[in-house]
Design a protein around this motif. Structure first.
Motif, PDB file in Angstrom:
ATOM      1  N   GLU A  50      -3.706   9.813  -1.526  1.00  0.00           N
ATOM      2  CA  GLU A  50      -2.906   8.647  -1.939  1.00  0.00           C
ATOM      3  C   GLU A  50      -3.370   8.167  -3.312  1.00  0.00           C
ATOM      4  O   GLU A  50      -2.572   7.865  -4.189  1.00  0.00           O
ATOM      5  CB  GLU A  50      -3.077   7.485  -0.939  1.00  0.00           C
ATOM      6  CG  GLU A  50      -2.513   7.726   0.443  1.00  0.00           C
ATOM      7  CD  GLU A  50      -1.064   7.272   0.601  1.00  0.00           C
ATOM      8  OE1 GLU A  50      -0.480   6.793  -0.376  1.00  0.00           O
ATOM      9  OE2 GLU A  50      -0.537   7.431   1.717  1.00  0.00           O
ATOM     10  N   GLU A  51      -4.689   8.095  -3.477  1.00  0.00           N
ATOM     11  CA  GLU A  51      -5.269   7.651  -4.749  1.00  0.00           C
ATOM     12  C   GLU A  51      -4.917   8.612  -5.879  1.00  0.00           C
ATOM     13  O   GLU A  51      -4.599   8.186  -6.981  1.00  0.00           O
ATOM     14  CB  GLU A  51      -6.800   7.590  -4.642  1.00  0.00           C
ATOM     15  CG  GLU A  51      -7.316   6.544  -3.703  1.00  0.00           C
ATOM     16  CD  GLU A  51      -7.630   5.235  -4.412  1.00  0.00           C
ATOM     17  OE1 GLU A  51      -8.348   5.278  -5.418  1.00  0.00           O
ATOM     18  OE2 GLU A  51      -7.134   4.190  -3.955  1.00  0.00           O
ATOM     19  N   ILE A  52      -4.984   9.895  -5.575  1.00  0.00           N
ATOM     20  CA  ILE A  52      -4.656  10.897  -6.599  1.00  0.00           C
ATOM     21  C   ILE A  52      -3.190  10.754  -6.988  1.00  0.00           C
ATOM     22  O   ILE A  52      -2.833  10.789  -8.165  1.00  0.00           O
ATOM     23  CB  ILE A  52      -4.965  12.330  -6.097  1.00  0.00           C
ATOM     24  CG1 ILE A  52      -6.474  12.513  -5.897  1.00  0.00           C
ATOM     25  CG2 ILE A  52      -4.425  13.386  -7.080  1.00  0.00           C
ATOM     26  CD1 ILE A  52      -6.890  13.836  -5.282  1.00  0.00           C
ATOM     27  N   GLU A  53      -2.333  10.548  -5.970  1.00  0.00           N
ATOM     28  CA  GLU A  53      -0.907  10.418  -6.234  1.00  0.00           C
ATOM     29  C   GLU A  53      -0.613   9.205  -7.113  1.00  0.00           C
ATOM     30  O   GLU A  53       0.309   9.206  -7.921  1.00  0.00           O
ATOM     31  CB  GLU A  53      -0.144  10.315  -4.905  1.00  0.00           C
ATOM     32  CG  GLU A  53       1.324  10.653  -5.052  1.00  0.00           C
ATOM     33  CD  GLU A  53       2.063  10.614  -3.739  1.00  0.00           C
ATOM     34  OE1 GLU A  53       1.780   9.724  -2.924  1.00  0.00           O
ATOM     35  OE2 GLU A  53       2.939  11.468  -3.536  1.00  0.00           O
ATOM     36  N   ARG A  54      -1.421   8.172  -6.973  1.00  0.00           N
ATOM     37  CA  ARG A  54      -1.245   6.976  -7.793  1.00  0.00           C
ATOM     38  C   ARG A  54      -1.769   7.172  -9.211  1.00  0.00           C
ATOM     39  O   ARG A  54      -1.732   6.259 -10.023  1.00  0.00           O
ATOM     40  CB  ARG A  54      -2.030   5.811  -7.178  1.00  0.00           C
ATOM     41  CG  ARG A  54      -1.336   5.146  -6.055  1.00  0.00           C
ATOM     42  CD  ARG A  54      -2.162   3.928  -5.644  1.00  0.00           C
ATOM     43  NE  ARG A  54      -1.894   3.625  -4.268  1.00  0.00           N
ATOM     44  CZ  ARG A  54      -2.829   3.506  -3.342  1.00  0.00           C
ATOM     45  NH1 ARG A  54      -4.086   3.647  -3.647  1.00  0.00           N
ATOM     46  NH2 ARG A  54      -2.495   3.231  -2.108  1.00  0.00           N
ATOM     47  N   GLY A  55      -2.359   8.327  -9.461  1.00  0.00           N
ATOM     48  CA  GLY A  55      -2.889   8.598 -10.791  1.00  0.00           C
ATOM     49  C   GLY A  55      -4.220   7.915 -11.044  1.00  0.00           C
ATOM     50  O   GLY A  55      -4.664   7.786 -12.172  1.00  0.00           O
ATOM     51  N   LYS A  56      -4.876   7.479  -9.971  1.00  0.00           N
ATOM     52  CA  LYS A  56      -6.117   6.719 -10.133  1.00  0.00           C
ATOM     53  C   LYS A  56      -7.347   7.605 -10.321  1.00  0.00           C
ATOM     54  O   LYS A  56      -8.413   7.110 -10.656  1.00  0.00           O
ATOM     55  CB  LYS A  56      -6.334   5.829  -8.897  1.00  0.00           C
ATOM     56  CG  LYS A  56      -5.370   4.682  -8.803  1.00  0.00           C
ATOM     57  CD  LYS A  56      -5.757   3.591  -9.769  1.00  0.00           C
ATOM     58  CE  LYS A  56      -4.613   2.625  -9.969  1.00  0.00           C
ATOM     59  NZ  LYS A  56      -4.807   1.772 -11.137  1.00  0.00           N
ATOM     60  N   GLU A  69      -2.581  19.532 -13.712  1.00  0.00           N
ATOM     61  CA  GLU A  69      -2.823  18.106 -13.807  1.00  0.00           C
ATOM     62  C   GLU A  69      -4.154  17.877 -13.123  1.00  0.00           C
ATOM     63  O   GLU A  69      -4.473  18.522 -12.133  1.00  0.00           O
ATOM     64  CB  GLU A  69      -1.716  17.348 -13.066  1.00  0.00           C
ATOM     65  CG  GLU A  69      -0.661  16.768 -13.999  1.00  0.00           C
ATOM     66  CD  GLU A  69       0.333  15.916 -13.244  1.00  0.00           C
ATOM     67  OE1 GLU A  69      -0.078  14.850 -12.754  1.00  0.00           O
ATOM     68  OE2 GLU A  69       1.497  16.328 -13.156  1.00  0.00           O
ATOM     69  N   ASP A 116       4.611  15.737  -4.714  1.00  0.00           N
ATOM     70  CA  ASP A 116       4.480  15.718  -6.164  1.00  0.00           C
ATOM     71  C   ASP A 116       3.111  16.216  -6.621  1.00  0.00           C
ATOM     72  O   ASP A 116       2.840  16.298  -7.812  1.00  0.00           O
ATOM     73  CB  ASP A 116       4.749  14.302  -6.706  1.00  0.00           C
ATOM     74  CG  ASP A 116       5.284  14.359  -8.130  1.00  0.00           C
ATOM     75  OD1 ASP A 116       5.940  15.346  -8.475  1.00  0.00           O
ATOM     76  OD2 ASP A 116       5.034  13.414  -8.898  1.00  0.00           O
ATOM     77  N   LEU A 117       2.238  16.558  -5.681  1.00  0.00           N
ATOM     78  CA  LEU A 117       0.907  17.050  -6.054  1.00  0.00           C
ATOM     79  C   LEU A 117       0.779  18.571  -5.929  1.00  0.00           C
ATOM     80  O   LEU A 117      -0.300  19.101  -6.150  1.00  0.00           O
ATOM     81  CB  LEU A 117      -0.173  16.374  -5.190  1.00  0.00           C
ATOM     82  CG  LEU A 117      -0.372  14.861  -5.378  1.00  0.00           C
ATOM     83  CD1 LEU A 117      -1.492  14.362  -4.468  1.00  0.00           C
ATOM     84  CD2 LEU A 117      -0.700  14.524  -6.827  1.00  0.00           C
TER      85      LEU A 117
END
Lengths: 138, 448
Positions: free
Chosen positions: B282-288, B134, B155-156
Motif C-alpha cells: 500500500e505504501e509503495i503504491e502511494r509512492g511513499k 520504478e 499498477d505495481l
C-alpha cells in the motif's frame, strides 16, 4: 448519476488516516475505473487525509464519481494556511517533530496533490482550508 | 475465461463449515456455501493462510506423492530441494547428509535450488541497475506475492523484478545439462521440486508457455510428505559431499532477508507475513517508498521457512538456517564470472510478462456499477457491522457485495433473520388478538 463517498478525518489521527484512501481505491476498482487514475486519486486523497490529520482541527473528505470525472473535496475546520504560495513549494513544511518522526510532514503533501490531480483548487482562511481536485476518467 | 489452476483446495468431508478460514483469508477469497467452504478462484493467491488456519485440516495443497518419481516415463529423476529443507533438521545433520538422504529416496541426482538462488541473487546486482524500473524493484521470488500484486496492486506490476525464481532457474539449467550429458530426451527426465508451500506447487502446474521445455518442473513433493522418510534414513546414509553445490548465501533465501543480503550496499526492505506485505505494498503504491531500491516481500512468516507445507516451527527453522550459515560464512561455490555469463546469456530473465489481473467489476457499464456500489453502501449500513462471518461471507460489507452480485440474500445474516422473525411474531400476535367478528359469532353459536 453520481456516486458519493464521505469520510470524517480526526485531528491527530495518523494511525487510521489512510483508511479513506484505501476504501476509495477499493470501490473505484470495482466500479471499473482505470488503475492509473485510481492510483493518482488514492495518492492525492491520502496526502489530503494526512494534511487534515496533521495540520488542522479535523475535517471531511468527500468523493464524487461522475461519469467523466472523479472529484475529491477536502474541507477542514482551520486554522488555515498563512502563506499558500510557500505551502505549495516542495519540501516546505510546518509539521512538528512528532509527525516527522512518524515519517510524515516532508513538505510534499500539497505539491503532490497538485501533481496528481488534473484540476486543483485551494482556498484557505482562518476558518479552514478547502481543496478541490478533479481527475478525468476518460 | 482464463482457466486458473490452484493448488489450494478443500477436502469437503473434513470441512465443518466454520468461519476460521473465511475470516483469515487475506484476499477475502473464501465463502461458506451449503455448509462448506468454497474458494473463489479469481481471488485466491495460494498463500496457504487457510491451510495454516483450518482447525480441521480441511484445506490442503495439491502436491505429488513421492511415488510419482517411479513413473516409467522417467529414465532419470532429479530432486530439487528448496533451501527450506535445511532448516527442518538440527545442525548435527550436515547439508550433504540431508541432501544425500533425499537422493537415496529414489532420485538419480540432487540439484539444490539454493544454487539457482545464488545465481539469481548475484544477478540482482546487475538487474537493479537496469533502466525501466520504478523504484523499489520488487522481488519476484514469492509467487503468492506476485499474484497478490497482479490482483490487488495492478499498477505495481512493472516494479516486479524481471528475473526468474531460483526454482525455475535451477530446473532449466539442470534439464539442459542432463540432456547434454546423458543424451536423454527432455520428457525422459523427471524433475521434482521439494516444496515448502502451496504457491510454488501452483507455479509448477501452470508452466510458462514460453519455456523451451514444458513442463520445466515435473512435480511438487511437499516437505511434509518427505520429512518422515528423511528422518528414518538419515542416520544410515552414505554421505556424498558433492551433493552440496551452494554456499550459505544461496540457502539463506529460505529465510526472510536472504535475498536482500545480496544487495549489501543498497537500500533494501524485507517483509514477511502476507498481511505485512499488503500494508507495505500500500505504501509503495502511494509512492511513499521511492527511496528504497529493493523490496523483498514473502507471504509466509519468517519467509519460506514458514511455508504451510513445512514441519518445523518457522522461528526455529529460521534460527537453524542462520546457524548453518554462520558455520560456513566464507564458502563460495560460484564464481562471479560464471554468474555474469549466465546473466548476459539471458538465462535468468523471465520469459513471460507479469500482467495485471483485471478485477471483477460490479458491472461492465460504469453507470450501473456506480449504482450497484451505492446499493452495497446502503445494505452495509443496514447490516449489524459485527463482521462475524456467520452469513458465509467474510464480513458485512462482503455480504452486501455478494447480495448485490446476486450470490447471497440479506437473511443470510442471522441478526437480520432474527429481526425478521421478531417482526413476524409481533404480526402473528396482532392477528391472533384481533379476533374476527364472524369467528366470534360462530363460537357463540357453538356454546348455545
Amino acid at each position: 448519476m453520481a456516486y458519493h463517498m464521505k469520510f470524517t478525518i480526526e485531528q491527530g489521527d495518523y494511525v487510521t488516516a489512510g483508511e479513506a484512501s484505501r476504501k476509495i481505491k477499493r470501490n473505484l476498482r470495482k466500479i471499473g475505473i482505470d488503475k492509473k487514475i485510481i492510483r493518482r486519486v488514492a495518492i492525492a486523497a491520502y496526502e489530503g487525509e494526512m494534511n487534515v490529520a496533521i495540520h488542522s482541527l479535523g475535517g471531511e473528505m468527500g468523493v464524487e464519481l461522475l461519469p467523466d470525472k472523479v472529484v475529491v473535496v477536502i474541507q477542514d475546520k482551520g486554522p488555515g494556511i498563512p502563506d499558500l504560495d510557500l505551502a505549495m513549494k516542495e519540501g516546505w513544511s510546518t509539521a512538528g517533530k512528532e509527525v516527522r518522526e512518524m515519517g510524515f510532514g516532508a513538505g510534499m503533501g500539497l505539491p503532490n496533490m497538485e501533481k496528481n490531480a488534473d484540476e486543483f483548487q485551494i482556498k484557505s482562511g482562518s476558518s479552514g482550508t478547502t481543496i478541490s481536485m478533479g481527475f478525468n476518467v476518460n | 475465461m482464463l482457466e486458473i489452476f490452484h493448488s489450494v483446495y478443500l477436502e469437503k468431508d473434513k470441512c465443518e463449515g466454520c468461519t476460521n478460514c473465511l475470516r483469515g483469508c487475506p484476499t477475502k477469497a473464501i465463502r461458506v456455501r451449503d455448509g462448506k467452504a468454497k474458494i473463489l478462484e479469481d481471488k485466491c493467491i495460494d498463500c496457504g493462510e487457510c491451510i495454516r488456519i483450518c482447525p480441521y485440516h480441511a484445506k490442503q495443497a495439491l502436491t505429488d506423492p513421492i511415488e510419482k518419481i517411479k513413473d516409467s516415463a522417467y529414465k532419470y529423476t532429479v530432486a530439487l530441494p528448496a533451501p527450506t529443507i535445511l532448516g527442518q533438521f538440527k545442525k548435527q545433520y550436515s547439508i550433504p547428509q540431508i541432501l544425500s538422504t533425499i537422493k537415496e529416496l529414489g532420485f538419480d541426482e540432487i540439484a539444490e535450488v539454493a544454487y539457482g538462488a545464488e545465481l539469481v541473487g548475484e544477478a540482482l546486482k546487475y538487474e537493479i541497475e537496469e533502466d525501466g524500473y520504478e523504484k523499489p524493484v520488487i522481488s519476484s521470488a514469492c509467487p503468492a506475492v506476485v499474484k497478490l500484486i497482479q490482483i490487488r496492486f495492478p499498477d505495481l506490476v512493472d516494479n516486479v523484478s524481471k528475473l526468474k525464481s531460483p526454482m525455475i532457474v535451477t530446473a532449466g539449467l539442470t534439464r539442459e545439462r542432463i540432456i547434454k550429458e546423458k543424451g536423454l530426451k527432455p520428457e525422459e527426465i523427471g524433475i521434482f521440486f521439494i516444496t515448502p508451500c502451496a504457491a510454488k506447487a501452483t507455479v509448477i502446474k501452470n508452466p510458462s508457455e514460453k519455456e523451451k521445455y514444458i513442463p520445466l518442473v515435473d512435480g511438487a513433493i511437499s516437505i511434509i510428505d518427505i520429512y518422515g522418510e528423511i528422518r528414518r534414513k538419515i542416520n544410515n546414509v552414505n554421505v556424498d559431499e558433492s551433493t552440496q553445490t551452494s554456499s550459505s548465501k544461496g540457502f539463506s533465501w529460505a529465510r526472510s532477508g536472504g535475498e536482500s543480503d545480496f544487495l549489501k550496499d543498497k537500500n533494501v526492505l524485507n517483509v514477511d507475513g502476507i498481511n505485512n506485505v499488503i500494508n507495505v505494498l500500500e505504501e509503495i503504491e502511494r509512492g511513499k517508498l521511492d527511496d528504497i531500491d529493493f523490496f523483498e516481500g514473502l507471504a509466509c512468516p519468517g519467509g519460506c521457512v514458514g511455508g504451510c507445507l513445512t514441519v518445523e516451527n518457522s522461528f526455529v527453522a529460521k534460527m537453524r538456517i542462520q546457524e548453518r550459515a554462520k558455520n560456513i560464512e566464507n564458502q563460495e561455490f560460484i564464481e562471479e564470472k560464471k554468474i555474469k555469463e549466465v546473466y548476459d546469456e539471458n538465462k535468468l530473465t523471465r520469459l513471460e510478462e507479469i500482467k495485471p489481473r483485471e478485477p471483477q467489476t460490479l458491472d461492465d457499464n460504469m453507470i450501473i456499477a456506480m449504482e450497484k456500489m451505492a446499493e452495497i453502501d446502503r445494505i452495509t449500513e443496514e447490516l449489524p457491522g459485527f463482521d462475524c462471518g456467520s452469513c458465509g461471507s467474510p464480513g458485512c460489507r462482503a455480504l452486501a457485495e455478494d447480495i448485490v452480485r446476486g450470490k447471497a440474500t440479506k437473511v443470510n445474516c442471522i441478526f437480520v433473520l432474527r429481526e425478521k422473525i421478531s417482526e413476524l411474531s409481533m404480526l402473528t400476535n396482532e392477528i391472533v388478538e384481533n379476533v374476527h367478528p364472524m369467528m366470534w359469532e360462530k363460537e357463540k353459536k357453538e356454546t348455545e
